[in-house]
Design a protein around this motif. Structure first.
Motif, mmCIF file in Angstrom:
data_model
loop_
_atom_site.group_PDB
_atom_site.id
_atom_site.type_symbol
_atom_site.label_atom_id
_atom_site.label_comp_id
_atom_site.label_asym_id
_atom_site.label_seq_id
_atom_site.Cartn_x
_atom_site.Cartn_y
_atom_site.Cartn_z
ATOM 1 N N LYS A 112 -13.531 2.304 5.085
ATOM 2 C CA LYS A 112 -12.744 2.691 6.262
ATOM 3 C C LYS A 112 -13.076 1.794 7.448
ATOM 4 O O LYS A 112 -12.171 1.329 8.167
ATOM 5 N N SER A 113 -14.364 1.544 7.662
ATOM 6 C CA SER A 113 -14.746 0.664 8.765
ATOM 7 C C SER A 113 -14.198 -0.738 8.558
ATOM 8 O O SER A 113 -13.804 -1.415 9.515
ATOM 9 N N SER A 152 -8.174 11.074 4.942
ATOM 10 C CA SER A 152 -7.843 9.648 4.878
ATOM 11 C C SER A 152 -6.385 9.401 5.277
ATOM 12 O O SER A 152 -6.062 8.338 5.806
ATOM 13 N N ILE A 153 -5.509 10.372 5.042
ATOM 14 C CA ILE A 153 -4.103 10.193 5.404
ATOM 15 C C ILE A 153 -3.952 10.128 6.918
ATOM 16 O O ILE A 153 -3.276 9.240 7.457
ATOM 17 N N GLU A 154 -4.603 11.045 7.624
ATOM 18 C CA GLU A 154 -4.527 11.036 9.089
ATOM 19 C C GLU A 154 -5.211 9.804 9.669
ATOM 20 O O GLU A 154 -4.708 9.185 10.615
ATOM 21 N N GLU A 169 -3.613 6.698 12.015
ATOM 22 C CA GLU A 169 -4.142 6.171 13.273
ATOM 23 C C GLU A 169 -4.337 4.663 13.199
ATOM 24 O O GLU A 169 -4.051 3.937 14.145
ATOM 25 N N SER A 170 -4.828 4.184 12.049
ATOM 26 C CA SER A 170 -5.046 2.749 11.906
ATOM 27 C C SER A 170 -3.734 1.991 11.855
ATOM 28 O O SER A 170 -3.591 0.924 12.464
ATOM 29 N N ARG A 193 -1.563 -1.216 14.304
ATOM 30 C CA ARG A 193 -1.182 -2.495 13.713
ATOM 31 C C ARG A 193 0.324 -2.637 13.569
ATOM 32 O O ARG A 193 0.802 -3.646 13.060
ATOM 33 N N ALA A 194 1.059 -1.630 13.961
ATOM 34 C CA ALA A 194 2.518 -1.644 13.853
ATOM 35 C C ALA A 194 2.960 -1.872 12.417
ATOM 36 O O ALA A 194 3.874 -2.649 12.138
ATOM 37 N N VAL A 195 2.270 -1.220 11.469
ATOM 38 C CA VAL A 195 2.642 -1.295 10.063
ATOM 39 C C VAL A 195 2.870 0.119 9.559
ATOM 40 O O VAL A 195 2.515 1.103 10.204
ATOM 41 N N GLU A 196 3.449 0.230 8.388
ATOM 42 C CA GLU A 196 3.716 1.534 7.802
ATOM 43 C C GLU A 196 2.415 2.259 7.465
ATOM 44 O O GLU A 196 1.422 1.642 7.077
#
Length: 855
Positions: free
Chosen positions: A610-611, A664-666, A670-671, A675-678
């Motif tokens: 995740k990091s 992990s979904i939430e 946020e991530s 990044r303006a990605v799906e």
């Protein structure tokens, strides 16, 4: 101390329940062939009192004989001082038809005195005194207690222990060997007859008194249970009769175990039961107003007590609504059997992509398993599931086709344990209260049917080739640490000091290091394994199993070792998840003590990935490589003389569970927002790493279910996961070795082919944080995986295939479906460049056929 109003209610209830009644249908079963029982009762002075109990169809004929002294005076006749009791040992009653002539009642003590008559014997036998009483059978179950007062009587009229002798009528002393409930062994044939004998046993060291409460649940005309919807939204059974029996500590207690056998129970399958305990003066961890759930109850349901008892029975804590249901154990599980139809274990099948689906057979590798975490309350609410099945066990049946289509081989079911909603916690979540039975709220057809519903789900999963694991928690329960909070409805109210200890923050946790609790946890797993035929357990807050009864962390905890080496649990999956790894031995440096058996939730896998992927953190490439290759720091061997045997050996790759939690979904959302990605792009990259890393992938079912990962109901990751599972299955020899230390032909690559990987994180280049690796196997296949954690797109140069054949792109998490997972991806040669979107990953295959399906 109980409030004055409750004291008054308790006294009224004692008088009411002391009256003889047969409201719940209890009649005795004769255990002697000649309907006659002889007993020799030893007195405190070493003499004997003979007791003869003759049982007929309508009455008990009780004869009590005491030896006579040759020195007695002619007018010296001993007195039998007696009384009958059921609800309270101190409240004796004397039915009118039982009291012999010439008897006198002492109003102050409540004791009936009956003169004993001299019975002349033969020349060889000594004369004796005798009294005979006829006790109707409809007064059962009850106790007949007595002592003998005398002057010239040769024997002391009191027992060796206690103040009086006790004769159970319609009852027996019971056995302490089996806790909870069980059919009496000497009356096993009663299971097929109209009457049964049930043994009840519970452990309580400090209880001053213990009472067994029995209640009949109301039945419908079709034989099913009548239930109502309460204000809290729960379905509750309706009680129709109430019977309470106080146990005699002289005959119904062995050590710390209270036990009793109730004989002649008609239709025990409709019977509910609970315990009531009171403690010594000055202790606030006992309350006579609570009905307490048996810790070993194998079936439990909320029950509404009959309204006519509200004003007389102290059936609820004074802090709760009198009309609220009480959680009680049920005897239905003792009388019902379940036909598994040969599906007691998963059946080996062929999946849609041709590979063996179930992996627990001799010829299949446990390392090939794919695990899915199914949350009953949230994952059974999809648009394809009938509304009445939402939040129910039966909703899992609707998920089986999607689970099989995704290549899942095992599911973890949660929540399962019967529980209660607790103030201050999620109102939709029920903390566990009973460790041996499924939650009544999960049943579709009624609160009494949850055991049957769970078995039907397990049977259906096994028939489809799915293994079933239960998620259990042997740390946190619904009972809080302070008795004054109103949570004394089970283990804490029966023997709080035995079952619980308080942590530094005041929270009560199970005292797993105590021998009684340790035995209960072992019995619990045995019960689920044998009665429900589950394939394993996922234990939450597993660090509590590593502590003794005082909270001291043990290097070699006996409970964890006992479970690892238990013969009944051999072959089942045991997975430990620690909420706080600092409470594991050696601050969690080597993980959970395993003895080569325990699997473990690899918390370092998700936290470090995740990091790296979500936050683009630098300097983590070495840790990422360790997680991808099987986390050797946790699961590899470490030969250190200071390490105990449970921490030093290596573990097979099947013990490394690479979990993607529900959060992990939430967190991916946020991530992706930064990044303006799906959203699914970041999530698919985590799935790609989980499926291609050494270990078992474990992900929440919401990932493959529509409408749960996106606002678009058609945007499901099921096709993506299906292809990942197919690639993993066909190239399992490359991706998943048996042990994390096994040698593999693995090469690490930077973004540009031929460059060295920046393991130290010293480079200032953005592209230096990109990592890729390739694997070559003896079967003539190769795999290449690349990961881009950057917030911008990046070009990655593919190295030449070690086989000399082209690369075919199979996975591109940055693309939209169906291009994200396709068998017809682009073909690349060595040193060709592919572009990875922000937070995306890609997988390439090389070999005689780049098709993950078998030829």
């Amino acid at each position: 101390m109980m409030p004055a109003t409750l004291e008054t209610r308790c006294k009224r209830w004692t008088r009411t329940c002391s009256l003889p009644n047969d409201t719940i249908g209890i009649r005795p079963i004769l255990i002697s062939h000649n309907n006659s029982q002889w007993r020799r009762l030893r007195t405190a002075s070493g003499h004997e009192v003979k007791l003869i109990l003759e049982v007929t169809e309508s009455e008990n004929v009780l004869k009590i004989r005491a030896p006579s002294s040759t020195e007695r005076k002619e007018d010296d006749f001993p007195l039998l001082q007696w009384g009958m009791h059921r609800t309270s040992l101190s409240s004796w009653y004397h039915p009118r038809g039982v009291v012999p002539a010439e008897s006198n009642l002492d109003q102050s003590s409540g004791v009936m005195s009956t003169p004993m008559k001299l019975k002349r014997q033969g020349e060889e036998d000594r004369d004796c005194f005798e009294v005979q009483l006829q006790i109707p059978r409809n007064l059962e179950p009850a106790y007949f207690s007595f002592q003998i007062s005398h002057q010239g009587f040769i024997a002391d009229g009191t027992p060796v222990q206690g103040t009086h002798f006790t004769v159970p009528l319609g009852l027996s002393t019971g056995e302490p060997s089996v806790l909870g409930t069980c059919m009496s062994e000497c009356k096993a044939q009663a299971q097929s007859s109209a009457q049964s004998s049930i043994n009840f046993a519970v452990i309580s060291r400090h209880a001053k008194s213990m009472s067994l409460v029995l209640m009949r649940a109301q039945l419908r005309s079709d034989g099913g249970f009548e239930f109502v919807n309460t204000q809290s939204g729960l379905q509750s059974l309706v009680g129709t009769g109430y019977l309470e029996i106080e146990l005699d500590p002289v005959i119904n207690k062995t050590g710390d175990c209270w036990h009793i056998c109730v004989e002649g129970m008609r239709d025990p399958g409709s019977m509910c039961y609970a315990w009531r305990a009171s403690g010594p003066e000055g202790r606030n961890d006992f309350h006579a107003g609570y009905l307490l759930l048996d810790p070993y109850a194998t079936s439990a349901s909320p029950v509404l007590l009959p309204e006519k008892y509200w004003n007389s029975a102290p059936h609820l804590p004074p802090y709760l609504d009198l009309e609220a249901p009480v959680l009680m154990g049920m005897l239905k599980s003792l009388t019902e059997s379940f036909d598994w139809k040969g599906a007691g274990q998963p059946i080996r099948q062929k999946s849609s992509h041709g590979a063996d689906h179930i992996l627990n057979s001799v010829s299949a590798r446990p390392e090939d398993a794919v695990i899915c975490d199914v949350d009953i309350l949230s994952h059974t609410r999809g648009p394809t599931i009938p509304t009445e099945c939402h939040g129910k066990l039966s909703g899992i049946l609707c998920l089986i086709p999607a689970l099989l289509d995704a290549g899942v081989t095992a599911i973890i079911i949660n929540p399962v344990l019967s529980g209660l909603c607790v103030e201050g916690h999620d109102p939709n979540r029920r903390l566990p209260m009973a460790l041996f039975c499924p939650d009544a709220a999960l049943s579709l057809t009624g609160p009494a049917d949850s055991p049957k519903d769970l078995k039907e789900v397990i049977q259906a999963c096994h028939s489809a080739g799915l293994e079933v694991l239960l998620k259990l928690d042997f740390c946190m329960t619904a009972e809080s640490s302070e008795p004054s909070s109103g949570r004394l409805q089970g283990m804490r109210g029966i023997s709080g000091e035995t079952y619980y200890r308080s942590t530094n923050n005041g929270q009560a946790v199970l005292r797993s290091g105590h021998p009684v609790v340790r035995r209960m946890i072992v019995d619990c797993l045995h019960h689920w394994a044998q009665e429900y035929r589950v394939d394993g357990f996922y234990v939450l807050n597993a660090e509590n199993l590593c502590q003794d009864q005082f909270g001291t962390i043990l290097d070699s905890p006996s409970l964890a070792e006992e479970l690892a080496l238990d013969p009944v649990l051999r072959g089942l999956k045991l997975i430990a998840e620690a909420a706080d790894t600092n409470l594991l031995p050696r601050q969690g440096l080597r993980g959970f003590p395993h003895w080569g058996v325990w699997a473990q939730c690899n918390d370092r896998f998700y936290s470090q990935l995740k990091s790296y992927l979500f936050q683009n953190q630098r300097g983590l490439l070495s840790e990422v490589a360790t997680r991808i290759t099987g986390s050797s720091d946790l699961f590899g061997a470490q030969h250190d003389s200071s390490l105990p045997g449970g921490l030093s050996p290596s573990r097979r790759t099947k013990c490394c569970i690479n979990v993607l939690p529900a959060s992990s979904i939430e967190e991916a959302h946020e991530s992706s927002a930064g990044r303006a990605v799906e959203l699914t792009s970041i999530l698919k990259t985590m799935l790609l790493v989980a499926f291609t890393s050494a270990g078992l992938p474990c992900f929440p079912a919401s990932i493959i279910l529509p409408s749960l990962t996106s606002d678009n109901n058609n945007n499901s990751l099921l096709p993506f996961v299906r292809l990942l599972a197919a690639v993993r299955q066909m190239h399992r020899a490359l991706l998943v070795p048996k042990r994390c230390g096994d040698k593999r032909d693995i090469q690490w690559h930077a973004a540009k082919a031929g460059d060295c990987v920046d393991w130290s994180g010293a480079s200032s280049s953005h592209e230096a944080n990109i990592i890729a690796y390739s694997l070559r196997g003896d079967s003539g296949h190769a795999v290449y995986v690349a990961l881009n954690p950057l917030y911008i797109s990046a070009d990655v140069q593919l190295p030449p295939s070690p086989l000399g054949t082209p690369w075919r792109q199979v996975i591109d998490t940055g693309s939209a479906p169906p291009e994200d997972a396709t068998l017809d991806g682009k073909v690349f040669s060595g040193f060709d460049i592919t572009t990875l979107q922000p937070g995306a990953g890609a997988l390439f295959l090389s070999g005689p056929s780049s098709n993950p399906r078998p030829s």
